[in-house]
Every structure is written in C-alpha cells, then in structure tokens.
Design an enzyme around this catalytic site. Structure first.
Site, PDB file in Angstrom:
ATOM      1  N   TRP A 104       0.793  -1.232   0.000  1.00 34.73           N
ATOM      2  CA  TRP A 104       0.000   0.000   0.000  1.00 34.73           C
ATOM      3  C   TRP A 104       0.821   1.276   0.000  1.00 34.73           C
ATOM      4  O   TRP A 104       0.331   2.322  -0.399  1.00 34.73           O
ATOM      5  CB  TRP A 104      -0.920  -0.005   1.238  1.00 34.73           C
ATOM      6  CG  TRP A 104      -0.224   0.408   2.500  1.00 34.73           C
ATOM      7  CD1 TRP A 104       0.133   1.678   2.858  1.00 34.73           C
ATOM      8  CD2 TRP A 104       0.226  -0.437   3.551  1.00 34.73           C
ATOM      9  NE1 TRP A 104       0.778   1.662   4.061  1.00 34.73           N
ATOM     10  CE2 TRP A 104       0.835   0.385   4.521  1.00 34.73           C
ATOM     11  CE3 TRP A 104       0.158  -1.801   3.805  1.00 34.73           C
ATOM     12  CZ2 TRP A 104       1.383  -0.119   5.691  1.00 34.73           C
ATOM     13  CZ3 TRP A 104       0.699  -2.292   4.970  1.00 34.73           C
ATOM     14  CH2 TRP A 104       1.299  -1.471   5.891  1.00 34.73           C
ATOM     15  N   ASN A 105       2.077   1.220   0.419  1.00 34.29           N
ATOM     16  CA  ASN A 105       2.698   2.471   0.862  1.00 34.29           C
ATOM     17  C   ASN A 105       3.040   3.473  -0.240  1.00 34.29           C
ATOM     18  O   ASN A 105       2.996   4.663   0.005  1.00 34.29           O
ATOM     19  CB  ASN A 105       3.926   2.200   1.737  1.00 34.29           C
ATOM     20  CG  ASN A 105       5.001   1.433   1.011  1.00 34.29           C
ATOM     21  OD1 ASN A 105       4.701   0.490   0.299  1.00 34.29           O
ATOM     22  ND2 ASN A 105       6.225   1.828   1.170  1.00 34.29           N
TER      23      ASN A 105
ATOM     24  N   LYS B 242      -1.453  -6.036  -9.668  1.00 32.01           N
ATOM     25  CA  LYS B 242      -2.405  -6.123  -8.553  1.00 32.01           C
ATOM     26  C   LYS B 242      -2.076  -5.049  -7.524  1.00 32.01           C
ATOM     27  O   LYS B 242      -1.023  -5.064  -6.895  1.00 32.01           O
ATOM     28  CB  LYS B 242      -2.343  -7.495  -7.870  1.00 32.01           C
ATOM     29  CG  LYS B 242      -3.326  -7.601  -6.704  1.00 32.01           C
ATOM     30  CD  LYS B 242      -2.824  -8.548  -5.646  1.00 32.01           C
ATOM     31  CE  LYS B 242      -3.499  -8.404  -4.306  1.00 32.01           C
ATOM     32  NZ  LYS B 242      -3.527  -7.098  -3.690  1.00 32.01           N
TER      33      LYS B 242
ATOM     34  N   GLY C 197       6.656  -6.438  -1.061  1.00 36.82           N
ATOM     35  CA  GLY C 197       5.834  -6.625   0.140  1.00 36.82           C
ATOM     36  C   GLY C 197       6.692  -7.192   1.251  1.00 36.82           C
ATOM     37  O   GLY C 197       7.906  -7.027   1.255  1.00 36.82           O
ATOM     38  N   GLY C 198       6.038  -7.898   2.173  1.00 37.07           N
ATOM     39  CA  GLY C 198       6.755  -8.435   3.332  1.00 37.07           C
ATOM     40  C   GLY C 198       7.293  -9.844   3.064  1.00 37.07           C
ATOM     41  O   GLY C 198       6.818 -10.541   2.166  1.00 37.07           O
TER      42      GLY C 198
ATOM     43  N   GLU D 158      11.132  -7.684  -3.747  1.00 33.08           N
ATOM     44  CA  GLU D 158      11.584  -6.475  -3.042  1.00 33.08           C
ATOM     45  C   GLU D 158      10.870  -6.454  -1.705  1.00 33.08           C
ATOM     46  O   GLU D 158       9.677  -6.148  -1.640  1.00 33.08           O
ATOM     47  CB  GLU D 158      11.213  -5.221  -3.844  1.00 33.08           C
ATOM     48  CG  GLU D 158      11.981  -5.036  -5.121  1.00 33.08           C
ATOM     49  CD  GLU D 158      13.445  -4.740  -4.880  1.00 33.08           C
ATOM     50  OE1 GLU D 158      13.817  -4.291  -3.772  1.00 33.08           O
ATOM     51  OE2 GLU D 158      14.237  -4.991  -5.791  1.00 33.08           O
ATOM     52  N   LEU D 159      11.593  -6.784  -0.642  1.00 32.77           N
ATOM     53  CA  LEU D 159      10.904  -6.991   0.637  1.00 32.77           C
ATOM     54  C   LEU D 159      11.299  -5.926   1.663  1.00 32.77           C
ATOM     55  O   LEU D 159      11.755  -4.853   1.292  1.00 32.77           O
ATOM     56  CB  LEU D 159      11.200  -8.408   1.129  1.00 32.77           C
ATOM     57  CG  LEU D 159      10.982  -9.495   0.054  1.00 32.77           C
ATOM     58  CD1 LEU D 159      11.314 -10.868   0.592  1.00 32.77           C
ATOM     59  CD2 LEU D 159       9.571  -9.454  -0.497  1.00 32.77           C
TER      60      LEU D 159
ATOM     61  N   CYS E 114      10.097   0.957   2.971  1.00 32.30           N
ATOM     62  CA  CYS E 114      10.962  -0.226   3.069  1.00 32.30           C
ATOM     63  C   CYS E 114      12.379   0.152   3.456  1.00 32.30           C
ATOM     64  O   CYS E 114      13.086  -0.630   4.068  1.00 32.30           O
ATOM     65  CB  CYS E 114      10.963  -0.982   1.752  1.00 32.30           C
ATOM     66  SG  CYS E 114      11.401   0.040   0.352  1.00 32.30           S
TER      67      CYS E 114
ATOM     68  N   GLU F 155      10.913  -5.540  11.726  1.00 28.33           N
ATOM     69  CA  GLU F 155      10.503  -4.370  10.953  1.00 28.33           C
ATOM     70  C   GLU F 155       9.148  -3.889  11.471  1.00 28.33           C
ATOM     71  O   GLU F 155       8.197  -4.670  11.530  1.00 28.33           O
ATOM     72  CB  GLU F 155      10.369  -4.729   9.468  1.00 28.33           C
ATOM     73  CG  GLU F 155       9.990  -3.531   8.624  1.00 28.33           C
ATOM     74  CD  GLU F 155       9.685  -3.886   7.174  1.00 28.33           C
ATOM     75  OE1 GLU F 155       9.036  -4.919   6.927  1.00 28.33           O
ATOM     76  OE2 GLU F 155      10.091  -3.111   6.291  1.00 28.33           O
TER      77      GLU F 155
HETATM   78  P1  NDP Z   1       2.282  -7.690   2.279  1.00 25.96           P
HETATM   79  O1  NDP Z   1       3.357  -8.641   1.978  1.00 25.96           O
HETATM   80  O2  NDP Z   1       1.255  -8.033   3.290  1.00 25.96           O
HETATM   81  O3  NDP Z   1       1.462  -7.305   0.954  1.00 25.96           O
HETATM   82  C1  NDP Z   1       2.111  -6.949  -0.239  1.00 25.96           C
HETATM   83  C2  NDP Z   1       1.198  -7.264  -1.405  1.00 25.96           C
HETATM   84  O4  NDP Z   1       0.984  -8.658  -1.476  1.00 25.96           O
HETATM   85  C3  NDP Z   1      -0.186  -6.636  -1.297  1.00 25.96           C
HETATM   86  O5  NDP Z   1      -0.660  -6.266  -2.567  1.00 25.96           O
HETATM   87  C4  NDP Z   1      -1.001  -7.782  -0.745  1.00 25.96           C
HETATM   88  O6  NDP Z   1      -2.365  -7.657  -1.007  1.00 25.96           O
HETATM   89  C5  NDP Z   1      -0.405  -8.930  -1.510  1.00 25.96           C
HETATM   90  N1  NDP Z   1      -0.662 -10.238  -0.918  1.00 25.96           N
HETATM   91  C6  NDP Z   1      -1.044 -10.541   0.338  1.00 25.96           C
HETATM   92  N2  NDP Z   1      -1.164 -11.888   0.485  1.00 25.96           N
HETATM   93  C7  NDP Z   1      -0.847 -12.436  -0.712  1.00 25.96           C
HETATM   94  C8  NDP Z   1      -0.759 -13.772  -1.203  1.00 25.96           C
HETATM   95  N3  NDP Z   1      -1.031 -14.823  -0.424  1.00 25.96           N
HETATM   96  N4  NDP Z   1      -0.372 -13.964  -2.473  1.00 25.96           N
HETATM   97  C9  NDP Z   1      -0.055 -12.916  -3.269  1.00 25.96           C
HETATM   98  N5  NDP Z   1      -0.136 -11.627  -2.869  1.00 25.96           N
HETATM   99  C10 NDP Z   1      -0.511 -11.380  -1.601  1.00 25.96           C
HETATM  100  O7  NDP Z   1       3.032  -6.373   2.643  1.00 25.96           O
HETATM  101  P2  NDP Z   1       2.445  -5.126   3.355  1.00 25.96           P
HETATM  102  O8  NDP Z   1       1.224  -4.686   2.658  1.00 25.96           O
HETATM  103  O9  NDP Z   1       2.402  -5.368   4.800  1.00 25.96           O
HETATM  104  O10 NDP Z   1       3.587  -4.064   2.976  1.00 25.96           O
HETATM  105  C11 NDP Z   1       4.617  -3.778   3.769  1.00 25.96           C
HETATM  106  C12 NDP Z   1       5.860  -4.576   3.394  1.00 25.96           C
HETATM  107  O11 NDP Z   1       6.315  -4.223   2.089  1.00 25.96           O
HETATM  108  C13 NDP Z   1       7.002  -4.233   4.331  1.00 25.96           C
HETATM  109  O12 NDP Z   1       7.731  -5.378   4.689  1.00 25.96           O
HETATM  110  C14 NDP Z   1       7.844  -3.305   3.484  1.00 25.96           C
HETATM  111  O13 NDP Z   1       9.172  -3.184   3.902  1.00 25.96           O
HETATM  112  C15 NDP Z   1       7.708  -3.922   2.134  1.00 25.96           C
HETATM  113  N6  NDP Z   1       8.095  -2.977   1.096  1.00 25.96           N
HETATM  114  C16 NDP Z   1       9.235  -3.225   0.360  1.00 25.96           C
HETATM  115  C17 NDP Z   1       9.667  -2.322  -0.590  1.00 25.96           C
HETATM  116  C18 NDP Z   1      10.903  -2.569  -1.406  1.00 25.96           C
HETATM  117  O14 NDP Z   1      11.043  -1.968  -2.480  1.00 25.96           O
HETATM  118  N7  NDP Z   1      11.846  -3.381  -0.968  1.00 25.96           N
HETATM  119  C19 NDP Z   1       8.937  -1.077  -0.827  1.00 25.96           C
HETATM  120  C20 NDP Z   1       7.777  -0.919  -0.011  1.00 25.96           C
HETATM  121  C21 NDP Z   1       7.389  -1.842   0.912  1.00 25.96           C
HETATM  122  P3  NDP Z   1      -3.301  -6.949   0.096  1.00 25.96           P
HETATM  123  O15 NDP Z   1      -2.629  -5.688   0.497  1.00 25.96           O
HETATM  124  O16 NDP Z   1      -4.524  -6.723  -0.663  1.00 25.96           O
HETATM  125  O17 NDP Z   1      -3.401  -7.917   1.223  1.00 25.96           O
END
Ligand code: NDP
Length: 496
Positions: free
Chosen positions: A157-158, A181, A234-235, A256-257, A290, A388
């Site tokens: 989301w960020n 997505k 994401g995470g 990219e986590l 992140c 984190e």
């Molecule tokens: P999540 O991992 O929960 O979600 C990331 C994305 O994955 C969202 O679109 C989410 O959908 C989707 N998702 C959730 N469950 C599944 C699944 N089972 N299969 C496929 N996709 C899925 O991360 P957060 O939303 O909590 O975001 C924060 C994280 O992202 C932090 O760890 C942050 O550091 C990292 N991040 C990394 C960056 C980088 O460039 N390295 C940049 C920005 C953030 P939904 O939201 O609809 O659940």
C-alpha cells in the site's frame, strides 16, 4: 452509494483487456485520516484474475504489441510519462486520500514516477542482444533478447504509483505484458493509472489492473499457470507464500521486501545534518517505507547530544491532515498497522528499553501514531531492534568502535538499505565495504534515481529494480546458431 457521514462515495473499476468494468464483488476503502469510507473498489476474484492473465497472455504475441518496434514501445511509455505529469496533482490527491500519505510527499513522489517512465521509455530501444565471438569459423552465433513473458506485478500500500512504475516501466520497455495487482489498501491511484495507460494507447491486454484481497486475489494470480514471472514488493512472509504458490508453475520471481536498515552516526558527523537525515529516514511517510532507517547506531561519545537534537526535531514535526501542504506527518494507512506497531513498542519497553519520545497512539479519528524513539542500549535484542515495524519507530543502540558498528549493522536477517554519517573518508570506505546491504547512503539518506539499481538480500529479497539491470531482468535470451558453410554437415556422431 453514501458513507456513514452521508457523503457520496466515489466508485473505481478494474481494467482488463482494455475495458473498465465492475468486478462481481466490491469493498469500501477508508480515508485513514478520518476512518470514513470514501470509495468503492472492485474486488477481483478467481474469474477476474483468470481473464486478466488470459488477456495478458494473448496480447503477448499479438501483432499490435509484439509487432511494435522497440522505439514504438518507448513512444507509448513517453506518452504515459507525459500523462502522469499532466495528471500529477490528481494522482497525488488520490494517493493521499486513500493511504493517508501526506500530499507534500505524494506530490513530490509523482514527479519521480513520471521520471521513471521517461527513463524506461528511452531505454526501450537500448535493450539489445549480442554477437558472440564463437571459435568456429563457419558459424554466426548471437543472442537475441526477448520479452520474459506475462508478468504478475504485486505492490503493497505504501507507494503504489512509485512501486509499480519501477515494474511497469522496464517490463513494458522489454515487451512483456502485465497484470498489476494493487493492494486492497489504497488502490485508488493505481486504478486511475489504468486510465492513463488506456489513453497512452497500449493495446488491449498489454497491461491490466486489478485489486482485491491478498489471499484470494494475490494467490490466484501468483499460482496462475500462464504467469511467467512474479515481480513482488511486500513483506517476507507473503513473499514466501508467493514462492510456494508459484512453485508448481516454476515461474521466476523478483522480490523487493522489507528492511531493518542501520543508520550509523560517528562522532565526527555533522550532527544537525545527520539528525535531519535520520528524521527523513524514519519519520517521513510515518515510517511506512521499506528503506526506513529504523535502527540508529550512534557512537557513544555523541549519543546524548545526538538524541537530544533528534528528539527536539521529532517533537517539532507538524502532524495534521495529510491533505494540508504544511503537514509533515500523517496517519498510518491502517488500524492493523497501528496495533502491530504499538505491540512492538510495548514489548520493547516491557523488556527494558527506554522510551525517549512517542510510544502512545494519538486520540481522535484517524490512524495516527506519533514519532517514536526507543533507546534499546540495555536490550539490544528488543523486538523494536529486530523486527521491521513498517512505522515511525526508531530503535537506538550505541557503539564505541568501527568494528562494533559494523557488527551491529550486520546483525540482522535483512539487507536492504543503510546510512553512514562521518567526515572521515577512509572510514566511510571501510563501512561501505563491510555493510551487508543493497544500498549504502553516505552522508545522505533516502535518495533515489531511475538510473540507480535498488534491491536487497536475505529477508529483503532478491533481484534489482531501477537502471538497465531491471530492464534486462524482464528479458530472456535466445541463442541463435547459424551455419554459414554450404558444405554438407560432416561426421553426425560428434558434437560440433
Ligand atoms: P504484504 O506482503 O502483506 O502485501 C504486499 C502485497 O501482497 C499486497 O498487494 C497484498 O495484497 C499482496 N498479498 C497478500 N497476500 C498475498 C498472497 N497470499 N499472495 C499474493 N499476494 C498477496 O506487505 P504489506 O502490505 O504489509 O507491505 C509492507 C511490506 O512491504 C514491508 O515489509 C515493506 O518493507 C515492504 N516494502 C518493500 C519495498 C521494497 O522496495 N523493498 C517497498 C515498499 C514496501 P493486500 O494488500 O490486498 O493484502
């Protein structure tokens, strides 16, 4: 449809195969600064995802896309960049409304988004193969670079416009097709970006935009047999689920986590400058970044002075409505995030860490959480040091020597970003060599450019975004052997 304050709600649509449409299901999006629903979002489920992937799959080899020259693909991306720039204030407002990220930041970030599209527009006709100097006189051998295929791009989301631009730009420049997505939290700006892609003239199916819940929408997308590559931000826990989902199809991935990035301040640093960079590193975007420099490592001789300056700056931050240009700090995106952050802070304080400022959620509407600094010197394994927060929580540890600084910096499972503040050039080089992170900022923090690759290792993922490297990631090579001799093929029973 109206919300609980009687206001009319805006309705967004998904974009599949060149058509804007409602999904069979929908959900409400909250304004994080008021907690009031403001928009209805399309909730994609299996049939929507399947149609989106099929659309991307059939567009991949169709002549209206595959038949374009590389510079024609670049022209489409230039057009998209122009449209993003022309619609910058509307996109920024949408992102602020839907995520709570302050308008000051979203307005500045959207300029970068256009810049990333421009960079990859220009790169489209510079992605090239190679002639190979093979040691066989009757052979011409060369490498072609072809599009990697159908890309599933998933963002959190960020910073959805920015985080998707670093995927969409290189993937489309390379000739791939995509299903993007958006997170269920704050998807409005990405669904609006679909309009701009449509206006830019990308053929139907080349890029599709959906949103929906992770487990239903995200896992269907990542396990789809026609997805060739998953570009995920994401995470780490979700990333592991994504890899499991894609295992049967053997789709490749770039991840990219998160991070737990060290911000190291030596006693010869310019204190005011370092403190400003630390504020930027942990309190900009209310820490939902992140690359948040969430672990301050400060040399003992200046610890007291540095923390005093930092606390004064943290407490002077102007908290307010994210829509107000003067506001420096807005709400978190979700209540769940606020609860998670509070728990991390409480556990650390219970373990013996000392709260220097913040640590108590704001009262009133909105998911606000104050800038928080916790001295964990007595409990170096406190949860705030290890995990984190993805929020405005800075843990503090101290060190005496360079070796200790490096040891603490690398004492993490993550490896995304890092910052070093010192006036000593040779020391800076030693730290650059020793730090395990994909990015080292020296005497600065949170600087980005489309030309500079970005990414991490360990729990921070793998692969790089940005730069030429990212565009090459979206290609696969084909090795072509062309025999130039007219003589009959000799002995068929030996390898040539
Ligand atoms: P999540 O991992 O929960 O979600 C990331 C994305 O994955 C969202 O679109 C989410 O959908 C989707 N998702 C959730 N469950 C599944 C699944 N089972 N299969 C496929 N996709 C899925 O991360 P957060 O939303 O909590 O975001 C924060 C994280 O992202 C932090 O760890 C942050 O550091 C990292 N991040 C990394 C960056 C980088 O460039 N390295 C940049 C920005 C953030 P939904 O939201 O609809 O659940």
């Amino acid at each position: 449809m109206v919300n609980n304050t009687g206001g009319e709600m805006k309705r967004f649509q998904q974009y599949i195969n060149g058509c804007f449409e409602d999904a069979a299901f929908s959900f409400e999006s909250l304004d994080p600064s008021t907690e009031v629903a403001w928009a209805i979002m399309p909730e994609a489920r299996e049939t929507d995802i399947d149609r989106a992937v099929e659309a991307a799959s059939s567009a991949l080899h169709r002549s209206d896309w595959a038949g374009l020259t590389a510079s024609q693909r670049g022209q489409l991306l230039y057009k998209l960049a122009d449209l993003v720039a022309e619609n910058a204030s509307y996109l920024a407002e949408l992102e602020t409304r839907d995520t709570g990220k302050i308008i000051r930041e979203t307005s500045a970030q959207i300029a970068y988004v256009a810049e990333y599209y421009r960079y990859y527009a220009g790169l489209a006709d510079k992605i090239q193969g190679a002639q190979l100097p093979i040691d066989k006189p009757d052979m011409d051998v060369w490498l072609r670079r072809e599009p990697l295929g159908v890309i599933a791009a998933i963002v959190p989301w960020n910073s959805q416009l920015f985080l998707s631009a670093v995927k969409i730009g290189p993937a489309l420049a390379a000739g791939c097709t995509m299903v993007v997505k958006a997170s269920e939290f704050g998807p409005a700006p990405l669904l609006e970006l679909a309009r701009l892609c449509d206006q830019a003239g990308f053929p139907p199916g080349v890029i599709n935009f959906v949103t929906g819940f992770g487990p239903e929408c995200g896992s269907v997308l990542t396990s789809h047999a026609k997805v060739d590559h998953i570009s995920f931000t994401g995470g780490p826990i979700t990333a592991a689920a994504v890899l499991r989902n894609s295992a049967d199809n053997l789709a490749s991935s770039s991840l990219e986590l998160g991070g737990k990035s060290p911000f190291i301040v030596f006693d010869d640093a310019d204190i005011d400058s370092a403190a400003n960079a630390q504020v930027a590193g942990i309190f900009a975007a209310a820490g939902q970044s992140c690359v948040a420099g969430s672990r301050l490592l400060v040399q003992s001789g200046i610890k007291k002075k540095f923390l005093a300056v930092l606390r004064a700056k943290a407490q002077a931050i102007k908290i307010g409505s994210p829509m107000d240009m003067d506001t420096e700090y807005g709400p978190l995106c979700t209540q769940a995030q606020r609860i998670k952050i509070q728990s991390l802070v409480d556990q650390s304080v219970d373990a013996g860490a000392e709260l220097i400022c913040g640590g108590v959620p704001a009262e009133g509407p909105g998911f606000y959480y104050p800038p928080t600094i916790i001295d964990c010197s007595k409990v170096p394994k406190a949860p705030a040091v290890v995990h984190e927060a993805f929020g405005p929580v800075l843990s503090v540890l101290e060190f005496d020597t360079e070796e200790q600084a490096l040891e603490l910096a690398n004492d993490t499972d993550y490896g995304l970003a890092s910052g070093v503040f010192t006036q000593n050039l040779t020391r800076a080089h030693r730290m650059i060599n020793g730090i395990k992170a994909g990015v080292v900022w020296v005497n600065t923090y949170r600087a980005v450019s489309p030309i500079a690759p970005f990414g991490g290792s360990g729990l921070s993922g793998h692969g790089r975004e940005g730069g030429l490297e990212a565009a090459l990631h979206y290609t696969k090579t084909k090795t072509v052997w062309l025999r130039t001799s007219d003589e009959p093929i000799p002995d068929p029973f030996v390898m040539r």
